[in-house]
Write a protein that holds these residues in place. Sequence first.
Motif, PDB file in Angstrom:
ATOM      1  N   GLY A 144      61.753  42.468  50.002  1.00 30.55           N
ATOM      2  CA  GLY A 144      60.657  41.587  49.629  1.00 30.55           C
ATOM      3  C   GLY A 144      60.500  40.360  50.502  1.00 30.55           C
ATOM      4  O   GLY A 144      59.503  39.638  50.393  1.00 30.55           O
ATOM      5  N   HIS A 145      61.488  40.106  51.380  1.00 26.29           N
ATOM      6  CA  HIS A 145      61.390  38.951  52.271  1.00 26.29           C
ATOM      7  C   HIS A 145      60.301  39.157  53.322  1.00 26.29           C
ATOM      8  O   HIS A 145      59.873  40.282  53.595  1.00 26.29           O
ATOM      9  CB  HIS A 145      62.726  38.707  52.968  1.00 26.29           C
ATOM     10  N   ARG A 146      59.898  38.053  53.934  1.00 25.72           N
ATOM     11  CA  ARG A 146      58.940  38.059  55.044  1.00 25.72           C
ATOM     12  C   ARG A 146      59.552  37.261  56.198  1.00 25.72           C
ATOM     13  O   ARG A 146      60.259  36.283  55.969  1.00 25.72           O
ATOM     14  CB  ARG A 146      57.616  37.425  54.608  1.00 25.72           C
ATOM     15  N   TYR A 147      59.271  37.685  57.414  1.00 30.43           N
ATOM     16  CA  TYR A 147      59.884  37.029  58.581  1.00 30.43           C
ATOM     17  C   TYR A 147      58.849  36.928  59.699  1.00 30.43           C
ATOM     18  O   TYR A 147      58.528  37.922  60.360  1.00 30.43           O
ATOM     19  CB  TYR A 147      61.094  37.835  59.051  1.00 30.43           C
ATOM     20  N   THR A 191      50.372  41.439  60.152  1.00 29.75           N
ATOM     21  CA  THR A 191      49.673  40.282  60.698  1.00 29.75           C
ATOM     22  C   THR A 191      49.968  39.056  59.830  1.00 29.75           C
ATOM     23  O   THR A 191      50.534  39.172  58.738  1.00 29.75           O
ATOM     24  CB  THR A 191      48.154  40.503  60.723  1.00 29.75           C
ATOM     25  N   LYS A 192      49.546  37.897  60.313  1.00 28.61           N
ATOM     26  CA  LYS A 192      49.740  36.655  59.565  1.00 28.61           C
ATOM     27  C   LYS A 192      49.040  36.723  58.214  1.00 28.61           C
ATOM     28  O   LYS A 192      49.597  36.325  57.182  1.00 28.61           O
ATOM     29  CB  LYS A 192      49.211  35.472  60.379  1.00 28.61           C
ATOM     30  N   ASN A 193      47.804  37.249  58.178  1.00 27.41           N
ATOM     31  CA  ASN A 193      47.064  37.353  56.921  1.00 27.41           C
ATOM     32  C   ASN A 193      47.695  38.360  55.969  1.00 27.41           C
ATOM     33  O   ASN A 193      47.727  38.144  54.751  1.00 27.41           O
ATOM     34  CB  ASN A 193      45.606  37.728  57.181  1.00 27.41           C
ATOM     35  N   GLU A 194      48.205  39.456  56.524  1.00 27.63           N
ATOM     36  CA  GLU A 194      48.876  40.458  55.683  1.00 27.63           C
ATOM     37  C   GLU A 194      50.155  39.889  55.074  1.00 27.63           C
ATOM     38  O   GLU A 194      50.499  40.187  53.928  1.00 27.63           O
ATOM     39  CB  GLU A 194      49.165  41.709  56.504  1.00 27.63           C
ATOM     40  N   MET A 195      50.853  39.071  55.855  1.00 29.84           N
ATOM     41  CA  MET A 195      52.070  38.447  55.347  1.00 29.84           C
ATOM     42  C   MET A 195      51.735  37.491  54.196  1.00 29.84           C
ATOM     43  O   MET A 195      52.432  37.439  53.186  1.00 29.84           O
ATOM     44  CB  MET A 195      52.784  37.707  56.469  1.00 29.84           C
ATOM     45  N   ALA A 196      50.631  36.753  54.350  1.00 26.97           N
ATOM     46  CA  ALA A 196      50.193  35.837  53.299  1.00 26.97           C
ATOM     47  C   ALA A 196      49.781  36.621  52.054  1.00 26.97           C
ATOM     48  O   ALA A 196      50.073  36.206  50.924  1.00 26.97           O
ATOM     49  CB  ALA A 196      49.038  34.979  53.798  1.00 26.97           C
ATOM     50  N   PHE A 197      49.130  37.751  52.245  1.00 24.57           N
ATOM     51  CA  PHE A 197      48.743  38.597  51.121  1.00 24.57           C
ATOM     52  C   PHE A 197      49.983  39.103  50.382  1.00 24.57           C
ATOM     53  O   PHE A 197      50.026  39.121  49.147  1.00 24.57           O
ATOM     54  CB  PHE A 197      47.911  39.783  51.622  1.00 24.57           C
ATOM     55  N   ALA A 203      54.858  42.710  48.041  1.00 24.56           N
ATOM     56  CA  ALA A 203      54.925  43.662  49.148  1.00 24.56           C
ATOM     57  C   ALA A 203      54.400  45.037  48.746  1.00 24.56           C
ATOM     58  O   ALA A 203      53.828  45.746  49.577  1.00 24.56           O
ATOM     59  CB  ALA A 203      56.362  43.772  49.657  1.00 24.56           C
ATOM     60  N   ASP A 204      54.567  45.418  47.489  1.00 21.28           N
ATOM     61  CA  ASP A 204      54.123  46.741  47.050  1.00 21.28           C
ATOM     62  C   ASP A 204      52.613  46.909  47.220  1.00 21.28           C
ATOM     63  O   ASP A 204      52.131  47.966  47.643  1.00 21.28           O
ATOM     64  CB  ASP A 204      54.509  46.986  45.590  1.00 21.28           C
ATOM     65  N   LYS A 205      51.859  45.859  46.885  1.00 24.15           N
ATOM     66  CA  LYS A 205      50.403  45.947  47.012  1.00 24.15           C
ATOM     67  C   LYS A 205      49.973  45.995  48.469  1.00 24.15           C
ATOM     68  O   LYS A 205      49.023  46.694  48.830  1.00 24.15           O
ATOM     69  CB  LYS A 205      49.738  44.785  46.284  1.00 24.15           C
ATOM     70  N   LEU A 206      50.692  45.259  49.319  1.00 28.07           N
ATOM     71  CA  LEU A 206      50.379  45.335  50.746  1.00 28.07           C
ATOM     72  C   LEU A 206      50.703  46.717  51.284  1.00 28.07           C
ATOM     73  O   LEU A 206      49.904  47.303  52.036  1.00 28.07           O
ATOM     74  CB  LEU A 206      51.173  44.289  51.523  1.00 28.07           C
ATOM     75  N   MET A 207      51.860  47.265  50.900  1.00 32.58           N
ATOM     76  CA  MET A 207      52.235  48.588  51.397  1.00 32.58           C
ATOM     77  C   MET A 207      51.254  49.652  50.933  1.00 32.58           C
ATOM     78  O   MET A 207      50.983  50.613  51.660  1.00 32.58           O
ATOM     79  CB  MET A 207      53.659  48.927  50.972  1.00 32.58           C
ATOM     80  N   VAL A 226      44.558  45.419  58.150  1.00 29.22           N
ATOM     81  CA  VAL A 226      43.984  46.180  57.047  1.00 29.22           C
ATOM     82  C   VAL A 226      43.036  45.288  56.248  1.00 29.22           C
ATOM     83  O   VAL A 226      43.171  44.050  56.250  1.00 29.22           O
ATOM     84  CB  VAL A 226      45.057  46.764  56.107  1.00 29.22           C
ATOM     85  N   LYS A 227      42.103  45.895  55.554  1.00 26.78           N
ATOM     86  CA  LYS A 227      41.173  45.142  54.709  1.00 26.78           C
ATOM     87  C   LYS A 227      41.906  44.650  53.465  1.00 26.78           C
ATOM     88  O   LYS A 227      42.484  45.440  52.716  1.00 26.78           O
ATOM     89  CB  LYS A 227      39.997  46.027  54.309  1.00 26.78           C
ATOM     90  N   LEU A 228      41.921  43.351  53.256  1.00 27.41           N
ATOM     91  CA  LEU A 228      42.680  42.753  52.164  1.00 27.41           C
ATOM     92  C   LEU A 228      41.783  42.325  50.996  1.00 27.41           C
ATOM     93  O   LEU A 228      40.586  42.157  51.170  1.00 27.41           O
ATOM     94  CB  LEU A 228      43.476  41.540  52.684  1.00 27.41           C
TER      95      LEU A 228
END
Length: 228
Positions: A144-147, A191-197, A203-207, A226-228
């Motif tokens: 669940g971490h982001r880097y 991407t930066k926006n995907e990380m923010a999402f 993370a499950d919703k992004l995946m 991807v379209k967020l």
Amino acid sequence: MKAPETEEDFVQWYEDCWADRDEVEYPKLFGAISDDVYTLEQTGALQAWLETDLAQVQELDPNWDPMGVRVAPPSEKFPYWSYVTSGLSNPFTVAPGAEVAPDAPSGIGYEMVIHTPEEAQWPVLRLLDMMAYNLVCLRAFAMGHRYPVEGSLTGGESKLNGFVFVKDPSRAAEFTLPSGKVQLLTLVGVTKNEMAFSRSNGADKLMAKLVQAGTGYITHPEREEVKL
């Protein structure tokens, strides 16, 4: 569980744990693994982190030098490249004769993997740098971490500039060594926006969006956001 008490027996136990991971568990998880190992000793990553304000150790542990990254080429079951760290789960945190709890993590308790559609050098370099960060700065990752990284993941024109740490449903998320449990963290480039999402929605919703877009748990450096 108790680690061997004599230095000779401890070294043999340490090497057996290492071999169990690389020669038994990894082939089960990834298929055939290349004999080549890209080690921390071959890079300046450890020294580079030691010279930053984030460093939490005064000197480098020689046990870290042979740790590195292994590569699994595409197979019928896994038709893509996999790059996996080898060493973070070594029992370098245990002293000879020490008691080890049955549910204790081995080493820092995980190894990291990146999947790519094509063979590349950037996953090796990224993983080596992140290993050095873990060891020198004493900062661990978790599911669940982001880097985020400076620039792009590849150092080129990719729009991906960070990772999310997730569980890959195509294989076991953990395994057990004689020295303890090991979690497998899959790093997916975003991407930066995907990380923010991911931070806001999980993370499950992004995946789910990445799977719908057709890239899923494999990092495609050239893809669009991807379209967020």
